[in-house]
Design a protein around this motif. Structure first.
Motif, PDB file in Angstrom:
ATOM      1  N   LEU A  24       0.811  -1.214   0.000  1.00 19.29           N
ATOM      2  CA  LEU A  24       0.000   0.000   0.000  1.00 19.29           C
ATOM      3  C   LEU A  24       0.845   1.264   0.000  1.00 19.29           C
ATOM      4  O   LEU A  24       0.355   2.355   0.203  1.00 19.29           O
ATOM      5  N   LYS A  77     -12.381   3.098   1.509  1.00 20.38           N
ATOM      6  CA  LYS A  77     -11.214   3.820   1.019  1.00 20.38           C
ATOM      7  C   LYS A  77     -10.423   4.471   2.147  1.00 20.38           C
ATOM      8  O   LYS A  77      -9.200   4.511   2.133  1.00 20.38           O
ATOM      9  N   GLU A  80      -8.536   1.658   3.768  1.00 18.99           N
ATOM     10  CA  GLU A  80      -7.363   1.260   2.992  1.00 18.99           C
ATOM     11  C   GLU A  80      -6.183   2.195   3.277  1.00 18.99           C
ATOM     12  O   GLU A  80      -5.059   1.755   3.495  1.00 18.99           O
ATOM     13  N   ASP A  84      -2.560   1.256   5.316  1.00 18.81           N
ATOM     14  CA  ASP A  84      -1.249   1.580   4.742  1.00 18.81           C
ATOM     15  C   ASP A  84      -0.376   2.303   5.763  1.00 18.81           C
ATOM     16  O   ASP A  84       0.767   1.916   6.026  1.00 18.81           O
ATOM     17  N   TRP A 102     -12.364  -2.888   7.034  1.00 16.62           N
ATOM     18  CA  TRP A 102     -12.303  -2.732   5.575  1.00 16.62           C
ATOM     19  C   TRP A 102     -13.032  -3.888   4.877  1.00 16.62           C
ATOM     20  O   TRP A 102     -13.773  -3.685   3.914  1.00 16.62           O
ATOM     21  N   ARG A 111      -8.744  -7.330  -2.168  1.00 14.20           N
ATOM     22  CA  ARG A 111      -7.613  -6.618  -1.563  1.00 14.20           C
ATOM     23  C   ARG A 111      -7.626  -6.621  -0.038  1.00 14.20           C
ATOM     24  O   ARG A 111      -6.596  -6.913   0.589  1.00 14.20           O
ATOM     25  N   PRO A 112      -8.738  -6.310   0.620  1.00 16.31           N
ATOM     26  CA  PRO A 112      -8.702  -6.334   2.086  1.00 16.31           C
ATOM     27  C   PRO A 112      -8.410  -7.722   2.650  1.00 16.31           C
ATOM     28  O   PRO A 112      -7.782  -7.847   3.700  1.00 16.31           O
TER      29      PRO A 112
END
Length: 576
Positions: A24, A77, A80, A84, A102, A111-112
């Motif tokens: 990320l 979002k 996310e 990161d 998430w 992705r999560p």
């Protein structure tokens, strides 16, 4: 030497796992949130404050703010972005908390799940890892295969094979008709260290039964066969089978570039360098995006085939055209010069290797080339000017200087080079062992014994430490009972080692067990035809009255090793 040394990636099936602190890193400002979140003035101000902190280099404050904003908004979002930053500031537990949020906010996204699993595996949190894997089952059907493959890549790199297999088994139990499930179980079983090869083979065969000639599964099976060939009795058959699997898949899918690249790389791994080169050049001639990579692979194949002229020309052309990793290219050019004993050219080429993973080795090779060119003082001065950055570099630096002195016949200076390194790394078992061997050469037997005993204390399963100490006693005909105990311990740890079998024979000879001695020494000599072993075996046979047989062994080995000092001395002593 592996193919990847030129920074040309080998596409093994286990490559590409999610990296905890990288995925990320390039995240940007979160995209618009829900209208409810955007209308929350505190949220907007929080995000602006966090981004301002980032611009000022204050990542910790930005992470703390995004953590609070993510919990408040429940927005994917924002979560996310928060994960990161939390990862970058090593707040792993908080990152796991927000990763779970998430997943709830975006339940159909892969992705999560990737990030949640990476965090769980990194912290060895089996419960959260199980939760992440299980959530894959609830993804839309069209996304499951991709998600399972993502999980497979992570499990392949996880150190705990039992835990990895347990996690992968969720897929074979719940998604038994999905070939990716068995792929995941296969790579989870074997990992990157070729464990559980037979279990892994059964799983990958099941994947191929569900999806014949699947390139990624074919790659795994080929790799498993190569790994098994190195460890088993059917090595030649398994190596042939590794290529046969690939050729069959290529015949079924002749347009599969992935399979043809894999076949070229497998030929390389099998050391069929001429055939590998042909395949790489054919792939390069197709003009695809990886054409330069294939040409470099062809040059590397020429290098390993010892076609120095071709390899030198092609690596030089690559350097001029700025193809590939310049550090690796310069390194191989140095190796070519070294192989042809063009020492001054080797020094020049190695000296031009820029800071990289090849830099340190290149600097050590500069010293070796100088020494080979009869510039010993310059070689040592070069080594002593280097500044090692870690224990491994300190070890290699000391070993290199010691080896140069030893090759020059200066055993005292070779010992002193290692002894100086032990001042900094007094518990380094490798330094202790090598310095003990040199201490024995310069007749400092008490020091040799002291260091070998320390090696044994540090590494109680290091067979050659027991063997070295035991053989030292046996060779001097002292402490024979302890010598036998030490050598038998070494034999227990490494029952097929020729040097240890030689010691087993020699201590038996010293203790008058001549038949046992002859049996051990015969086994040692069958494994490794060496002057010292031949000398020992011949002496035992001589003591048994089998003098003609002893002479035959000595004479045959002397033809192979005319410079064997121990062999000549043994023959002269017994024949007089």
């Amino acid at each position: 030497m592996k193919y990847r040394h030129l920074a040309i990636p080998v596409a093994l099936a286990t490559a590409g796992a999610v990296t905890l602190f990288a995925p990320l890193a390039q995240a940007q400002m979160p995209r618009p949130m829900s209208s409810q979140a955007v209308n929350d003035r505190a949220v907007v101000m929080g995000i602006l404050a966090a981004e301002f902190s980032l611009q000022q280099g204050d990542v910790a404050s930005a992470a703390a703010t995004y953590y609070e904003v993510a919990k408040r908004t429940q927005d994917a979002k924002v979560a996310e972005r928060a994960v990161d930053l939390l990862v970058r500031t090593r707040r792993v537990n908080d990152a796991k908390e927000i990763a779970a949020l998430w997943q709830v906010a975006d339940p159909d996204a892969i992705r999560p799940l990737q990030i949640a699993l990476a965090l769980a595996l990194t912290s060895q949190d089996e419960t959260r890892a199980q939760q992440a894997v299980t959530r894959v089952l609830s993804l839309p059907e069209e996304k499951r295969a991709e998600a399972v493959m993502d999980v497979a890549r992570q499990l392949a790199q996880y150190r705990d094979r039992d835990a990895a297999v347990k996690l992968a088994s969720v897929f074979t139990e719940r998604l038994p008709k999905l070939p990716e499930s068995y792929y995941a179980l296969s790579v989870a079983s074997t990992g990157n260290n070729n464990a559980r090869i037979n279990e892994s083979m059964l799983a990958i065969d099941r994947a191929l039964a569900l999806r014949p000639d699947w390139p990624q599964a074919v790659a795994v099976k080929s790799r498993l066969l190569l790994a098994r060939s190195a460890a088993g009795k059917e090595g030649a058959a398994d190596r042939a089978a590794a290529m046969s699997v690939l050729e069959k898949a290529i015949a079924a899918a002749p347009d599969s570039r992935e399979l043809r690249v894999l076949a070229a790389r497998t030929e390389f791994d099998l050391e069929n360098f001429a055939e590998a080169r042909k395949r790489f050049l054919a792939l390069a001639d197709e003009g695809k995006e990886d054409a330069e990579e294939m040409r470099l692979a062809a040059a590397l194949s020429a290098y390993h085939a010892k076609d120095w002229v071709t390899a030198d020309r092609e690596f030089s052309e690559a350097l001029e055209a700025d193809r590939g990793d310049p550090a690796a290219v310069r390194y191989y050019l140095g190796r070519i010069s070294e192989s042809q004993k063009r020492w001054a050219e080797a020094v020049e080429r190695y000296s031009q290797v820029p800071p990289s993973e090849r830099y340190w080795e290149s600097q050590l090779r500069v010293a070796n080339a100088l020494a080979q060119d009869k510039q010993m003082l310059q070689a040592v001065a070069h080594l002593r000017a280097l500044k090692p950055g870690n224990a491994l570099e300190r070890l290699s630096l000391a070993q290199t200087e010691s080896a140069l002195w030893r090759d020059a016949g200066e055993n005292v200076k070779a010992f002193e080079a290692l002894d100086a390194a032990l001042v900094v790394d007094s518990e380094d078992a490798d330094l202790l062992y090598e310095s003990a061997m040199l201490a024995e050469r310069i007749d400092r037997m008490d020091e040799a014994e002291k260091r070998l005993r320390k090696v044994i204390a540090l590494q109680p399963k290091r067979a050659h430490a027991y063997n070295a100490l035991g053989y030292s006693f046996a060779d001097r005909n002292i402490n024979l009972d302890e010598a036998r105990t030490l050598i038998e311990k070494a034999h227990e740890l490494a029952p097929d080692d020729a040097a240890i079998l030689d010691s087993m024979g020699w201590i038996a000879f010293r203790q008058g067990r001549l038949e046992d001695a002859a049996a051990y020494l015969k086994r040692a000599f069958d494994k490794f035809q060496d002057g010292e072993i031949a000398a020992h075996l011949g002496e035992v046979l001589w003591a048994l009255g089998r003098k003609d047989e002893a002479r035959g062994i000595w004479q045959t080995q002397l033809k192979a090793q005319p410079d064997s000092d121990i062999l000549k001395k043994t023959m002269a002593r017994l024949e007089r």
